[in-house]
Design an enzyme around this catalytic site. Sequence first.
Site, PDB file in Angstrom:
ATOM      1  CG  HIS A 122      41.312  39.440  48.514  1.00  0.00           C
ATOM      2  ND1 HIS A 122      41.251  39.998  47.310  1.00  0.00           N
ATOM      3  CD2 HIS A 122      41.893  38.370  48.528  1.00  0.00           C
ATOM      4  CE1 HIS A 122      41.774  39.333  46.648  1.00  0.00           C
ATOM      5  NE2 HIS A 122      42.290  38.011  47.353  1.00  0.00           N
ATOM      6  CE  LYS A 149      41.682  34.977  45.659  1.00  0.00           C
ATOM      7  NZ  LYS A 149      43.213  35.570  45.511  1.00  0.00           N
TER       8      LYS A 149
END
Length: 228
Positions: A122, A149
């Site tokens: 992230h 992800k």
Amino acid sequence: MTEIVVTLSSRNLTELQQELKDLHHARDDFDILEFRGDYFEDDEEIIDALYGLRELNKRILYTYRTESEGGYGSDDDYVSHIKYISAHAPLDILDIQYNSYREAAFISHIKSRSIEVLFSHHDFLKTPDEKTVQSIIDGMYESFADYCKVAYMPSHNEDVELLFELLKENKEKYGNMIIIIAMGERGKITRVAKEPYNSAFTYGCLKTPQAPGQVEIKMLREVYKHNE
């Protein structure tokens, strides 16, 4: 196919009891439960909570997000924490921060216990360049991820377009294991996209967004009602 993940908001076992009631009513609106361990202060409470969630008969994704990646957890204790929880609590998918830990022996051990590995990365401030994002996804895949992800904050619409293209290309390259999210209002479209720009998972909430740009799972189920 896109599976809907509901991110829980509970900070303690008392709040979780109420959230469980709400989840029972909304059980058709999601496929996977994401439990945020960094919202809790006590490991034993986390384990009790994860056992309690089993009554919903949904897959459980365990996430412990550290401060360096937008959460509340300790970066120093990250590795020991995920090792302890994964050894003592029932879970189906373990979110592992790619920049925090990727030891092959641990990944192999987790997978041998039928726990899937979701590597995550992230950046709540910006979207990296194409080469950087691609290198991270390739590294996740080579580290034996079941899901890859990445979630970034777009500065302009071109960032969203870049992430869409990377999603499409990596789905063609690696299959339906890629999750790419543009965060915030500008990136909401990535959470409700259809083929070929849909991720393996899309993350939503019951009521209050738990990440920038999250939408309610009821809306997500309308988008993915046939779960194509």
